[in-house]
Design a protein around this motif. Structure first.
Motif, PDB file in Angstrom:
ATOM      1  N   ALA A  18       0.831  -1.209   0.000  1.00  0.00           N
ATOM      2  CA  ALA A  18       0.000   0.000   0.000  1.00  0.00           C
ATOM      3  C   ALA A  18       0.863   1.255   0.000  1.00  0.00           C
ATOM      4  O   ALA A  18       0.581   2.219  -0.733  1.00  0.00           O
ATOM      5  N   LEU A  19       1.919   1.253   0.797  1.00  0.00           N
ATOM      6  CA  LEU A  19       2.819   2.406   0.796  1.00  0.00           C
ATOM      7  C   LEU A  19       3.540   2.556  -0.541  1.00  0.00           C
ATOM      8  O   LEU A  19       3.759   3.677  -1.019  1.00  0.00           O
ATOM      9  N   LEU A  20       3.905   1.434  -1.151  1.00  0.00           N
ATOM     10  CA  LEU A  20       4.541   1.519  -2.470  1.00  0.00           C
ATOM     11  C   LEU A  20       3.581   2.073  -3.512  1.00  0.00           C
ATOM     12  O   LEU A  20       3.996   2.808  -4.412  1.00  0.00           O
ATOM     13  N   VAL A  21       2.312   1.739  -3.415  1.00  0.00           N
ATOM     14  CA  VAL A  21       1.312   2.298  -4.338  1.00  0.00           C
ATOM     15  C   VAL A  21       1.238   3.812  -4.170  1.00  0.00           C
ATOM     16  O   VAL A  21       1.199   4.555  -5.153  1.00  0.00           O
ATOM     17  N   VAL A  22       1.256   4.277  -2.930  1.00  0.00           N
ATOM     18  CA  VAL A  22       1.205   5.724  -2.683  1.00  0.00           C
ATOM     19  C   VAL A  22       2.459   6.402  -3.238  1.00  0.00           C
ATOM     20  O   VAL A  22       2.387   7.450  -3.885  1.00  0.00           O
ATOM     21  N   VAL A  23       3.623   5.796  -3.007  1.00  0.00           N
ATOM     22  CA  VAL A  23       4.871   6.348  -3.538  1.00  0.00           C
ATOM     23  C   VAL A  23       4.826   6.381  -5.068  1.00  0.00           C
ATOM     24  O   VAL A  23       5.240   7.364  -5.690  1.00  0.00           O
ATOM     25  N   ALA A  24       4.293   5.335  -5.682  1.00  0.00           N
ATOM     26  CA  ALA A  24       4.213   5.283  -7.144  1.00  0.00           C
ATOM     27  C   ALA A  24       3.284   6.357  -7.695  1.00  0.00           C
ATOM     28  O   ALA A  24       3.596   7.003  -8.699  1.00  0.00           O
TER      29      ALA A  24
ATOM     30  N   PHE B 246      15.887   4.036  -5.243  1.00  0.00           N
ATOM     31  CA  PHE B 246      17.130   3.684  -4.554  1.00  0.00           C
ATOM     32  C   PHE B 246      16.873   3.370  -3.084  1.00  0.00           C
ATOM     33  O   PHE B 246      17.390   2.389  -2.548  1.00  0.00           O
ATOM     34  N   LEU B 247      16.075   4.200  -2.420  1.00  0.00           N
ATOM     35  CA  LEU B 247      15.792   3.979  -0.998  1.00  0.00           C
ATOM     36  C   LEU B 247      15.043   2.680  -0.753  1.00  0.00           C
ATOM     37  O   LEU B 247      15.341   1.950   0.201  1.00  0.00           O
TER      38      LEU B 247
ATOM     39  N   GLN C  58      10.852  -3.790   3.505  1.00  0.00           N
ATOM     40  CA  GLN C  58      10.847  -3.121   4.801  1.00  0.00           C
ATOM     41  C   GLN C  58      10.091  -1.800   4.704  1.00  0.00           C
ATOM     42  O   GLN C  58      10.411  -0.951   3.875  1.00  0.00           O
ATOM     43  N   VAL C  59       9.090  -1.643   5.549  1.00  0.00           N
ATOM     44  CA  VAL C  59       8.308  -0.414   5.573  1.00  0.00           C
ATOM     45  C   VAL C  59       9.186   0.766   5.990  1.00  0.00           C
ATOM     46  O   VAL C  59       8.971   1.898   5.559  1.00  0.00           O
ATOM     47  N   GLY C  60      10.207   0.484   6.773  1.00  0.00           N
ATOM     48  CA  GLY C  60      11.096   1.533   7.255  1.00  0.00           C
ATOM     49  C   GLY C  60      11.814   2.295   6.151  1.00  0.00           C
ATOM     50  O   GLY C  60      12.223   3.434   6.356  1.00  0.00           O
ATOM     51  N   MET C  61      11.978   1.701   4.985  1.00  0.00           N
ATOM     52  CA  MET C  61      12.618   2.416   3.879  1.00  0.00           C
ATOM     53  C   MET C  61      11.602   2.983   2.903  1.00  0.00           C
ATOM     54  O   MET C  61      11.930   3.852   2.103  1.00  0.00           O
ATOM     55  N   VAL C  62      10.368   2.513   2.964  1.00  0.00           N
ATOM     56  CA  VAL C  62       9.338   3.064   2.086  1.00  0.00           C
ATOM     57  C   VAL C  62       8.896   4.438   2.596  1.00  0.00           C
ATOM     58  O   VAL C  62       8.585   5.328   1.805  1.00  0.00           O
ATOM     59  N   LEU C  63       8.911   4.635   3.895  1.00  0.00           N
ATOM     60  CA  LEU C  63       8.505   5.927   4.449  1.00  0.00           C
ATOM     61  C   LEU C  63       9.446   7.065   4.039  1.00  0.00           C
ATOM     62  O   LEU C  63       8.981   8.129   3.624  1.00  0.00           O
TER      63      LEU C  63
END
Length: 168
Positions: A74-80, A120-121, A128-133
């Protein structure tokens, strides 16, 4: 002429300011701040880029596996989506030219680079959610910078030559 309007006791001001005289321009070019317009063209480009940016983020983040958590996806979708909208701001709106939309300053290129920084991040700590944030923070920075700041309009040579002959 309009009647003066009292603003404070003993102070009067004209009711409506008149148009500025041409001599009131402080520089050779009148600065026109354009409002960012999210037209249909940019929304279509953003929607079409989002799946590709999501695929790139998922591949950099370790790919699909049974261990993938729904929160990470879900976080990756938001980032995308935010990254795709950032890239869509480089598409000229109706009536604009590519040169003015792209900008001439290094800051204009940094916003697009935030999408690559997010990839890259995400790749630094797969799944890991810690790097998606932080990746989300980076692409949000790029989108805010691209949409809120006054973009530099490239000065064309014709305008430069016109202003130099006008000031002589």
């Amino acid at each position: 002429m309009t009647e003066p309007v009292a603003t404070e006791p003993g102070v009067t001001a004209p009711a409506a300011p008149g148009p500025l005289a041409p001599d009131a321009v402080s520089g050779p070019f009148a600065v026109q701040v354009r409002r960012q317009v999210w037209g249909r063209r940019r929304l279509v480009v953003g929607a079409s880029l989002a799946p590709g940016v999501l695929w790139l983020l998922v591949q950099a983040g370790g790919g699909w596996s049974p261990a993938v958590t729904p929160g990470w996806v879900a976080l990756l979708v938001v980032v995308a989506v935010v990254g795709a909208l950032t890239l869509a701001t480089y598409v000229p709106a109706r009536g604009e030219v590519w040169r003015d939309t792209l900008g001439c300053s290094p800051c204009a290129a940094v916003s697009g680079g935030t999408v690559l920084a997010a990839v890259f991040l995400v790749g630094q700590a797969p799944h890991q959610v810690g790097m998606v944030l932080p990746a989300l923070a980076v692409v949000l920075f790029g989108l805010v910078q691209r949409t809120s700041s006054t973009r530099d309009v490239c000065v064309r040579r014709e305008e430069e030559s016109w202003s130099s002959t006008r000031t002589r």
